[in-house]
Design a protein around this motif. Structure first.
Motif, PDB file in Angstrom:
ATOM      1  N   PRO A  37      81.989  52.214  70.283  1.00  0.00           N
ATOM      2  CA  PRO A  37      80.567  52.323  70.425  1.00  0.00           C
ATOM      3  C   PRO A  37      79.776  51.350  71.049  1.00  0.00           C
ATOM      4  O   PRO A  37      80.676  50.832  72.634  1.00  0.00           O
ATOM      5  CB  PRO A  37      80.664  50.646  69.515  1.00  0.00           C
ATOM      6  N   GLY A  38      78.361  52.013  70.865  1.00  0.00           N
ATOM      7  CA  GLY A  38      77.391  51.488  72.475  1.00  0.00           C
ATOM      8  C   GLY A  38      77.789  51.645  74.110  1.00  0.00           C
ATOM      9  O   GLY A  38      76.931  51.954  74.175  1.00  0.00           O
ATOM     10  N   VAL A  39      77.632  53.317  73.647  1.00  0.00           N
ATOM     11  CA  VAL A  39      77.578  54.596  74.648  1.00  0.00           C
ATOM     12  C   VAL A  39      77.185  55.593  74.112  1.00  0.00           C
ATOM     13  O   VAL A  39      76.555  56.440  73.419  1.00  0.00           O
ATOM     14  CB  VAL A  39      79.141  54.948  74.970  1.00  0.00           C
ATOM     15  N   TYR A  40      75.456  55.608  75.068  1.00  0.00           N
ATOM     16  CA  TYR A  40      74.595  56.851  74.985  1.00  0.00           C
ATOM     17  C   TYR A  40      74.271  57.790  76.344  1.00  0.00           C
ATOM     18  O   TYR A  40      74.873  57.750  77.651  1.00  0.00           O
ATOM     19  CB  TYR A  40      73.456  55.975  74.829  1.00  0.00           C
ATOM     20  N   ASP A  41      74.152  58.410  76.281  1.00  0.00           N
ATOM     21  CA  ASP A  41      73.770  59.655  77.422  1.00  0.00           C
ATOM     22  C   ASP A  41      72.695  59.600  77.161  1.00  0.00           C
ATOM     23  O   ASP A  41      71.701  59.949  75.919  1.00  0.00           O
ATOM     24  CB  ASP A  41      74.669  61.108  76.964  1.00  0.00           C
ATOM     25  N   ILE A  42      71.557  60.321  78.068  1.00  0.00           N
ATOM     26  CA  ILE A  42      70.269  61.000  78.693  1.00  0.00           C
ATOM     27  C   ILE A  42      70.045  61.584  79.767  1.00  0.00           C
ATOM     28  O   ILE A  42      71.119  60.480  80.574  1.00  0.00           O
ATOM     29  CB  ILE A  42      69.150  59.226  78.114  1.00  0.00           C
ATOM     30  N   ASP A  43      69.332  61.969  79.628  1.00  0.00           N
ATOM     31  CA  ASP A  43      68.902  62.922  80.921  1.00  0.00           C
ATOM     32  C   ASP A  43      67.791  62.792  80.988  1.00  0.00           C
ATOM     33  O   ASP A  43      66.401  62.570  80.638  1.00  0.00           O
ATOM     34  CB  ASP A  43      69.013  64.293  80.365  1.00  0.00           C
ATOM     35  N   LEU A  44      67.473  61.487  82.109  1.00  0.00           N
ATOM     36  CA  LEU A  44      66.362  60.684  82.559  1.00  0.00           C
ATOM     37  C   LEU A  44      65.211  62.051  82.783  1.00  0.00           C
ATOM     38  O   LEU A  44      65.625  62.581  83.962  1.00  0.00           O
ATOM     39  CB  LEU A  44      66.739  60.182  83.744  1.00  0.00           C
ATOM     40  N   SER A  45      64.197  61.816  82.266  1.00  0.00           N
ATOM     41  CA  SER A  45      62.941  62.994  82.945  1.00  0.00           C
ATOM     42  C   SER A  45      62.841  62.856  84.146  1.00  0.00           C
ATOM     43  O   SER A  45      61.864  61.435  84.524  1.00  0.00           O
ATOM     44  CB  SER A  45      62.163  63.538  81.793  1.00  0.00           C
ATOM     45  N   ALA A  46      62.040  63.761  85.120  1.00  0.00           N
ATOM     46  CA  ALA A  46      61.343  64.336  86.486  1.00  0.00           C
ATOM     47  C   ALA A  46      59.916  63.392  85.859  1.00  0.00           C
ATOM     48  O   ALA A  46      59.053  63.896  86.931  1.00  0.00           O
ATOM     49  CB  ALA A  46      61.574  65.122  86.869  1.00  0.00           C
ATOM     50  N   LEU A  84      68.875  47.765  89.303  1.00  0.00           N
ATOM     51  CA  LEU A  84      70.159  47.002  91.035  1.00  0.00           C
ATOM     52  C   LEU A  84      69.877  48.312  91.855  1.00  0.00           C
ATOM     53  O   LEU A  84      70.033  48.449  93.105  1.00  0.00           O
ATOM     54  CB  LEU A  84      71.501  47.179  90.166  1.00  0.00           C
ATOM     55  N   THR A  85      69.871  49.279  91.734  1.00  0.00           N
ATOM     56  CA  THR A  85      69.724  51.072  93.176  1.00  0.00           C
ATOM     57  C   THR A  85      68.438  51.896  92.116  1.00  0.00           C
ATOM     58  O   THR A  85      68.575  51.509  91.005  1.00  0.00           O
ATOM     59  CB  THR A  85      71.015  51.500  92.457  1.00  0.00           C
ATOM     60  N   ALA A  86      68.140  52.179  92.176  1.00  0.00           N
ATOM     61  CA  ALA A  86      67.082  53.035  92.093  1.00  0.00           C
ATOM     62  C   ALA A  86      67.389  54.628  90.919  1.00  0.00           C
ATOM     63  O   ALA A  86      68.555  54.488  92.092  1.00  0.00           O
ATOM     64  CB  ALA A  86      66.508  54.035  93.897  1.00  0.00           C
ATOM     65  N   SER A  87      67.051  54.757  89.788  1.00  0.00           N
ATOM     66  CA  SER A  87      66.878  55.507  89.536  1.00  0.00           C
ATOM     67  C   SER A  87      66.826  57.451  89.335  1.00  0.00           C
ATOM     68  O   SER A  87      65.779  57.246  90.097  1.00  0.00           O
ATOM     69  CB  SER A  87      66.731  55.346  87.805  1.00  0.00           C
ATOM     70  N   ARG A  88      67.516  58.192  89.494  1.00  0.00           N
ATOM     71  CA  ARG A  88      66.863  59.077  89.616  1.00  0.00           C
ATOM     72  C   ARG A  88      67.203  60.290  88.195  1.00  0.00           C
ATOM     73  O   ARG A  88      67.543  60.737  87.437  1.00  0.00           O
ATOM     74  CB  ARG A  88      67.706  59.880  91.048  1.00  0.00           C
ATOM     75  N   PRO A  89      65.993  61.397  88.264  1.00  0.00           N
ATOM     76  CA  PRO A  89      66.394  62.374  87.674  1.00  0.00           C
ATOM     77  C   PRO A  89      67.376  62.759  87.299  1.00  0.00           C
ATOM     78  O   PRO A  89      68.403  62.889  88.289  1.00  0.00           O
ATOM     79  CB  PRO A  89      64.814  63.125  87.512  1.00  0.00           C
ATOM     80  N   GLY A  90      67.724  62.932  85.905  1.00  0.00           N
ATOM     81  CA  GLY A  90      69.381  63.467  85.296  1.00  0.00           C
ATOM     82  C   GLY A  90      70.097  62.688  84.476  1.00  0.00           C
ATOM     83  O   GLY A  90      69.811  61.962  83.670  1.00  0.00           O
ATOM     84  N   PRO A  91      71.297  63.154  84.649  1.00  0.00           N
ATOM     85  CA  PRO A  91      71.974  62.965  83.466  1.00  0.00           C
ATOM     86  C   PRO A  91      72.290  61.362  83.427  1.00  0.00           C
ATOM     87  O   PRO A  91      72.413  60.737  84.899  1.00  0.00           O
ATOM     88  CB  PRO A  91      73.188  63.383  83.620  1.00  0.00           C
ATOM     89  N   ALA A  92      72.396  60.352  82.963  1.00  0.00           N
ATOM     90  CA  ALA A  92      72.869  58.828  83.217  1.00  0.00           C
ATOM     91  C   ALA A  92      73.251  58.225  81.654  1.00  0.00           C
ATOM     92  O   ALA A  92      72.946  59.090  81.143  1.00  0.00           O
ATOM     93  CB  ALA A  92      71.946  58.057  82.961  1.00  0.00           C
ATOM     94  N   VAL A  93      73.938  56.993  81.710  1.00  0.00           N
ATOM     95  CA  VAL A  93      74.978  56.936  81.060  1.00  0.00           C
ATOM     96  C   VAL A  93      74.872  55.668  80.685  1.00  0.00           C
ATOM     97  O   VAL A  93      74.485  55.157  81.596  1.00  0.00           O
ATOM     98  CB  VAL A  93      76.768  56.816  80.715  1.00  0.00           C
ATOM     99  N   ILE A  94      74.291  55.373  79.429  1.00  0.00           N
ATOM    100  CA  ILE A  94      73.590  53.202  79.086  1.00  0.00           C
ATOM    101  C   ILE A  94      75.252  53.074  78.136  1.00  0.00           C
ATOM    102  O   ILE A  94      75.626  53.715  76.745  1.00  0.00           O
ATOM    103  CB  ILE A  94      72.271  53.683  77.968  1.00  0.00           C
TER     104      ILE A  94
END
Length: 296
Positions: A37-46, A84-94
């Motif tokens: 539970p509580g795991v999500y995917d997203i593609d951070l948009s540019a 904590l660190t700079a996010s970049r456009p692209g896949p990420a997991v929460i």
């Protein structure tokens, strides 16, 4: 008090709605069907970047949606984020989890991760938040706060009025209807006021009305107050705490951001967000790093 707000200039019949807009699509998270539970995917948009960096308010809204799905309450009340660190456009997991729940409030935490160039998982941002039901709050208001005095929208200026493009590119300016108070635009003319103030009208460019999640974006959408202090360049957020006080009324928002102290290469920014009904609907404070010129 500002003049009576007018609606953003969006063509009739083209206004996006809450739940069906670019902002909603780009902050939507997908729950993994992995049994964990509580795991999500997203593609951070540019489309939500400034100078190549993913906007901190957009990231806050993304994590806010994951927590809304995880927790038994739907509305963010208090969200504290450490970048904590700079996010970049692209896949990420929460990864989000419930910490505690009660009758009126629930608390959760969430972190967003991406992979670096060597394939190692890196935590980008960590959030601790309390959620509740904004519609269940009492209507009693006792306050000394007053809405910021901002000229009408048609007398304010946006990125489209600038003769030069934003250094490094800015996808987010095309997503927003952001009109800044001319009194806080000295930096754009080469004459910063030195006051550490930024004020303006805020909305989404497609006409979508504000809601609690877009308030998480609004508190970090204006140019840095460091610009009016005579500094330039990226001002990365270290920590940002946002309080959502009420569900905003329809219409454009007014945002005021102030800085009183820049010292040791860090400054604080205090933001207030007011709706068309003259209600203070969100507040925030963030600590940010500034890059001082050598010898400054």
């Amino acid at each position: 008090m500002a003049d009576a707000p007018t609606a953003p200039s969006v063509a009739p019949g083209t206004r996006a709605t809450i739940g069906d807009s670019e902002f909603d699509r780009d902050t939507a998270v997908t729950r993994r069907e992995s049994g964990v539970p509580g795991v999500y995917d997203i593609d951070l948009s540019a489309d939500w970047t400034i100078m190549g960096a993913v906007n901190g308010g957009y990231l806050l809204a993304v994590l806010g949606r994951a927590l809304a799905d995880t927790l038994p309450h739907a509305d963010p009340f208090s969200v504290s984020a450490h970048y904590l660190t700079a996010s970049r456009p692209g896949p990420a997991v929460i990864r989000a989890e419930l910490v505690r729940t009660g009758r009126t409030l629930s608390t959760g935490q969430a972190s967003l991760f991406q992979y670096d160039e060597e394939g190692r998982e890196v935590e980008r941002i960590r959030v601790l938040a309390s959620y509740g039901d904004l519609d269940a709050l009492p209507e009693d208001v006792r306050t000394s706060a007053e809405p910021p005095a901002i000229p009408p929208i048609e007398k304010c200026f946006g990125a489209e009025d600038s003769p030069t493009p934003v250094l490094g590119g800015s996808g987010i300016t095309e997503r927003l209807l952001l009109k800044l108070d001319p009194a806080t635009l000295g930096w754009a003319l080469g004459s910063p006021s030195g006051k550490g103030e930024m004020r303006g009208w805020f909305g989404l460019a497609d006409g979508r009305e504000a809601d609690p999640f877009s308030l998480l974006l609004a508190v970090d959408a204006l140019p840095p107050t460091a610009f009016e202090l005579g500094l330039s360049g990226w001002v990365p957020t270290i920590e940002l705490t946002t309080h959502v006080r009420a569900r905003p009324a329809p219409g454009p928002l007014r945002v005021s951001v102030t800085t009183r102290n820049l010292a040791g290469g860090f400054l604080e920014e205090d933001a207030e967000v007011w709706d068309s009904a003259d209600r203070l609907v969100a507040q925030s404070r963030q600590l940010a790093r500034v890059r001082l010129a050598e010898g400054a």
